[in-house]
Design a protein around this motif. Sequence first.
Motif, short mmCIF file in Angstrom:
data_model
loop_
_atom_site.label_atom_id
_atom_site.label_comp_id
_atom_site.label_asym_id
_atom_site.label_seq_id
_atom_site.Cartn_x
_atom_site.Cartn_y
_atom_site.Cartn_z
N VAL A 24 0.83 -1.19 -0.04
CA VAL A 24 0.00 0.19 0.01
C VAL A 24 0.83 1.36 0.02
CG1 VAL A 24 -1.79 1.31 1.41
CG2 VAL A 24 -2.01 -1.16 1.11
N GLU A 25 1.82 1.21 0.75
CA GLU A 25 2.83 2.56 0.80
C GLU A 25 3.40 2.66 -0.51
OE1 GLU A 25 5.51 1.70 4.05
OE2 GLU A 25 3.97 2.29 5.53
N GLU A 26 3.88 1.49 -1.06
CA GLU A 26 4.68 1.62 -2.41
C GLU A 26 3.51 2.13 -3.42
OE1 GLU A 26 6.38 -1.54 -5.63
OE2 GLU A 26 7.05 -1.72 -3.59
N ARG A 27 2.52 1.70 -3.36
CA ARG A 27 1.30 2.19 -4.37
C ARG A 27 0.92 3.72 -4.12
NH1 ARG A 27 -4.24 -0.94 -6.04
NH2 ARG A 27 -4.62 0.72 -7.76
N GLN A 28 0.99 4.06 -2.84
CA GLN A 28 0.93 5.67 -2.46
C GLN A 28 2.01 6.26 -3.17
OE1 GLN A 28 0.10 5.45 1.39
NE2 GLN A 28 -1.99 5.38 1.50
N LEU A 29 3.10 5.83 -2.98
CA LEU A 29 4.33 6.45 -3.63
C LEU A 29 4.60 6.69 -4.92
CD1 LEU A 29 7.13 5.16 -1.38
CD2 LEU A 29 6.41 7.27 -1.22
N ASP A 30 4.06 5.63 -5.71
CA ASP A 30 3.75 5.45 -7.04
C ASP A 30 2.67 6.47 -7.40
OD1 ASP A 30 5.99 3.70 -7.16
OD2 ASP A 30 4.45 1.98 -7.71
N GLU A 31 1.64 6.50 -6.87
CA GLU A 31 0.37 7.67 -7.26
C GLU A 31 1.12 8.83 -6.92
OE1 GLU A 31 -2.88 6.74 -5.09
OE2 GLU A 31 -3.24 4.75 -5.99
N ASN A 32 1.89 9.14 -6.02
CA ASN A 32 2.39 10.62 -5.82
C ASN A 32 3.33 11.07 -6.97
OD1 ASN A 32 0.89 10.93 -3.44
ND2 ASN A 32 2.60 10.45 -2.10
N LYS A 33 4.16 9.97 -7.38
CA LYS A 33 5.16 10.11 -8.49
C LYS A 33 4.52 10.43 -9.84
CE LYS A 33 8.76 7.42 -6.92
NZ LYS A 33 9.71 6.01 -7.12
N VAL A 34 3.39 9.63 -9.75
CA VAL A 34 2.43 10.05 -11.26
C VAL A 34 1.85 11.31 -11.27
CG1 VAL A 34 0.21 9.16 -12.34
CG2 VAL A 34 2.09 7.57 -11.69
N ASN A 35 1.18 11.78 -10.07
CA ASN A 35 0.55 13.17 -9.88
C ASN A 35 1.73 14.11 -9.96
OD1 ASN A 35 -1.75 12.14 -9.41
ND2 ASN A 35 -1.80 11.96 -7.46
N THR A 36 3.09 14.17 -9.42
CA THR A 36 3.88 14.87 -9.37
C THR A 36 4.36 14.99 -11.22
OG1 THR A 36 4.53 14.47 -7.25
CG2 THR A 36 6.23 15.44 -9.04
N ALA A 37 4.42 13.84 -11.84
CA ALA A 37 4.90 13.92 -13.28
C ALA A 37 3.70 14.68 -14.03
CB ALA A 37 5.15 12.62 -13.59
N MET A 38 2.38 14.24 -13.62
CA MET A 38 1.46 14.90 -14.57
C MET A 38 1.29 16.52 -14.31
SD MET A 38 -1.74 12.17 -14.18
CE MET A 38 -2.77 13.03 -15.01
N VAL A 39 1.48 17.07 -13.23
CA VAL A 39 1.76 18.08 -12.89
C VAL A 39 2.77 19.09 -13.60
CG1 VAL A 39 2.04 20.22 -11.21
CG2 VAL A 39 0.39 18.30 -10.46
N ALA A 40 3.62 18.44 -13.56
CA ALA A 40 5.12 18.76 -14.19
C ALA A 40 4.85 18.89 -15.94
CB ALA A 40 6.40 18.08 -14.17
#
Length: 103
Positions: A24-40
Motif C-alpha cells: 500500500v505504501e509503495e502504491r501511494q508513493l507511485d501515485e504521488n510520483k504519477v501526480n507529480t509527473a502529471m503536474v510537471a
Amino acid sequence: MEGEAGGQDAYQAAQALESVTDLVEERQLDENKVNTAMVALAEADKANREAQRKREKELAAVQINSEDVEVISNEFALDKKAAELRLREMKGDLEAALKSFLD
C-alpha cells in the motif's frame, strides 16, 4: 507445542500484514510520483503553448511583401502559408528565405 504453533501463526500473520502495508505504501508513493509527473507535464505544456503564442505574435509583426511570398511559393512549389511563414522567419528578407531552402 500449541503455543509454538500459535506464535508461528501470529508471526506469519504479522509478516503478511507487513507485506500488505508495504504494498500500500509503495502504491501511494507511485501515485504521488504519477501526480507529480502529471503536474510537471501540464506546466511544461502550458509553457510551450505560451512560447508558441509569443513566437506567432512576433512573426505576425514582421512586415513582408506579398510579391515575395509569391516568389517563394512559385520557386519551391509551396502553399502561400508555408512561403509566408518562411519569409516571416527570415524577417522579411526574400534572399535569406530563398537561401534557407537551399541549405
